[in-house]
Motif scaffolding. Structure first.
Motif, PDB file in Angstrom:
ATOM      1  N   VAL A  23      11.425 -54.294 -43.201  1.00 53.77           N
ATOM      2  CA  VAL A  23      11.498 -53.396 -43.257  1.00 53.77           C
ATOM      3  C   VAL A  23      10.579 -53.124 -42.479  1.00 53.77           C
ATOM      4  CG1 VAL A  23      10.796 -51.140 -44.330  1.00 53.77           C
ATOM      5  CG2 VAL A  23      11.845 -52.772 -45.218  1.00 53.77           C
ATOM      6  N   TYR A  24      11.049 -52.265 -40.875  1.00 61.96           N
ATOM      7  CA  TYR A  24       9.941 -51.875 -39.537  1.00 61.96           C
ATOM      8  C   TYR A  24       9.672 -50.723 -40.127  1.00 61.96           C
ATOM      9  CZ  TYR A  24      11.638 -56.304 -37.487  1.00 61.96           C
ATOM     10  OH  TYR A  24      11.617 -57.675 -37.663  1.00 61.96           O
ATOM     11  N   THR A  25       8.432 -49.891 -39.963  1.00 63.72           N
ATOM     12  CA  THR A  25       7.741 -48.643 -39.641  1.00 63.72           C
ATOM     13  C   THR A  25       7.599 -48.754 -38.567  1.00 63.72           C
ATOM     14  OG1 THR A  25       7.430 -49.293 -41.922  1.00 63.72           O
ATOM     15  CG2 THR A  25       6.471 -47.250 -41.369  1.00 63.72           C
ATOM     16  N   CYS A  26       7.472 -47.022 -37.955  1.00 61.17           N
ATOM     17  CA  CYS A  26       6.681 -47.089 -36.566  1.00 61.17           C
ATOM     18  C   CYS A  26       5.592 -46.271 -37.571  1.00 61.17           C
ATOM     19  CB  CYS A  26       7.449 -46.121 -36.252  1.00 61.17           C
ATOM     20  SG  CYS A  26       6.917 -45.069 -35.046  1.00 61.17           S
ATOM     21  N   GLY A  27       3.925 -46.346 -36.576  1.00 63.61           N
ATOM     22  CA  GLY A  27       2.989 -45.671 -37.204  1.00 63.61           C
ATOM     23  C   GLY A  27       2.289 -45.319 -35.406  1.00 63.61           C
ATOM     24  N   VAL A  28       1.274 -44.278 -35.792  1.00 66.36           N
ATOM     25  CA  VAL A  28       1.032 -43.570 -34.300  1.00 66.36           C
ATOM     26  C   VAL A  28      -1.302 -42.808 -35.565  1.00 66.36           C
ATOM     27  CG1 VAL A  28       0.345 -41.117 -33.687  1.00 66.36           C
ATOM     28  CG2 VAL A  28       2.756 -42.696 -33.988  1.00 66.36           C
ATOM     29  N   ASP A  29      -1.397 -43.576 -34.197  1.00 70.77           N
ATOM     30  CA  ASP A  29      -2.728 -43.355 -34.782  1.00 70.77           C
ATOM     31  C   ASP A  29      -3.456 -44.798 -35.580  1.00 70.77           C
ATOM     32  OD1 ASP A  29      -5.544 -40.915 -36.061  1.00 70.77           O
ATOM     33  OD2 ASP A  29      -5.275 -42.594 -34.656  1.00 70.77           O
ATOM     34  N   LEU A  30      -3.267 -45.857 -34.736  1.00 70.43           N
ATOM     35  CA  LEU A  30      -3.460 -46.633 -34.863  1.00 70.43           C
ATOM     36  C   LEU A  30      -5.382 -47.803 -35.675  1.00 70.43           C
ATOM     37  CD1 LEU A  30      -0.982 -48.779 -33.345  1.00 70.43           C
ATOM     38  CD2 LEU A  30      -0.593 -47.578 -35.059  1.00 70.43           C
ATOM     39  N   LEU A  31      -5.283 -48.352 -36.237  1.00 64.83           N
ATOM     40  CA  LEU A  31      -6.813 -49.091 -36.397  1.00 64.83           C
ATOM     41  C   LEU A  31      -6.361 -50.766 -35.843  1.00 64.83           C
ATOM     42  CD1 LEU A  31      -9.388 -49.405 -38.113  1.00 64.83           C
ATOM     43  CD2 LEU A  31      -8.454 -50.117 -39.955  1.00 64.83           C
ATOM     44  N   LEU A  32      -7.269 -50.763 -35.006  1.00 63.60           N
ATOM     45  CA  LEU A  32      -7.553 -51.702 -33.682  1.00 63.60           C
ATOM     46  C   LEU A  32      -8.048 -52.531 -33.697  1.00 63.60           C
ATOM     47  CD1 LEU A  32      -6.021 -49.610 -30.500  1.00 63.60           C
ATOM     48  CD2 LEU A  32      -4.304 -51.280 -32.323  1.00 63.60           C
ATOM     49  N   VAL A  33      -8.389 -54.036 -34.258  1.00 67.53           N
ATOM     50  CA  VAL A  33      -8.988 -55.210 -34.598  1.00 67.53           C
ATOM     51  C   VAL A  33      -8.784 -55.548 -32.831  1.00 67.53           C
ATOM     52  CG1 VAL A  33      -9.789 -56.750 -35.291  1.00 67.53           C
ATOM     53  CG2 VAL A  33      -8.383 -54.705 -36.795  1.00 67.53           C
TER      54      VAL A  33
END
Length: 130
Positions: free
Chosen positions: A94-104
């Motif tokens: 299942v592919y999901t789009c995201g905005v305002d990401l938590l980046l490592v």
């Protein structure tokens, strides 16, 4: 905030598929946010596979898709796209789009993982048959 994904479906191994995500209602300008795509296969953890960090115009790809997938965004249309080539059965998820990401970040401040998204779409199935 609404994220509406489109373009999922069934494809044969070795084939290509394009996903798109239309974003609306963000409180700030689209380019203030990092955006990207996540996927989750049955029994697996959710994985950030392709992300765009607009603030420094950089991109991150997970090792599992690097060289096969290309992420892009259109600030005027407020869309995030994912071009997938040479698809493999293990890309089924299942592919999901995201905005305002938590980046490592790593030791040299490079992005090593897109961990999660504050805003997410509902997700759509991509199935790659062998």
């Amino acid at each position: 905030v609404q994220l509406v994904e489109s373009g999922g479906g069934l494809v044969q191994a070795g084939g290509s598929l394009s996903l798109s995500c239309s974003v609306s209602g963000l409180p700030l300008d689209f380019e203030r946010y990092s955006v990207g795509w996540f996927r989750q296969a049955p029994g697996e953890e959710r994985e950030g596979i392709a992300c765009i960090i607009h603030l420094d115009d950089s991109k991150f790809y997970s090792d599992s898709v690097k060289g096969r997938f290309t992420v892009s965004s259109d600030a005027r249309e407020q869309t995030v796209s994912l071009e997938m080539r040479n698809l493999k059965p293990e890309d089924t998820a299942v592919y999901t789009c995201g905005v305002d990401l938590l980046l490592v970040h790593g030791r040299n401040e490079e992005v090593t993982r897109c961990a999660s998204a504050y805003f997410s779409g509902k997700g759509m199935q991509v199935t790659v048959s062998s």
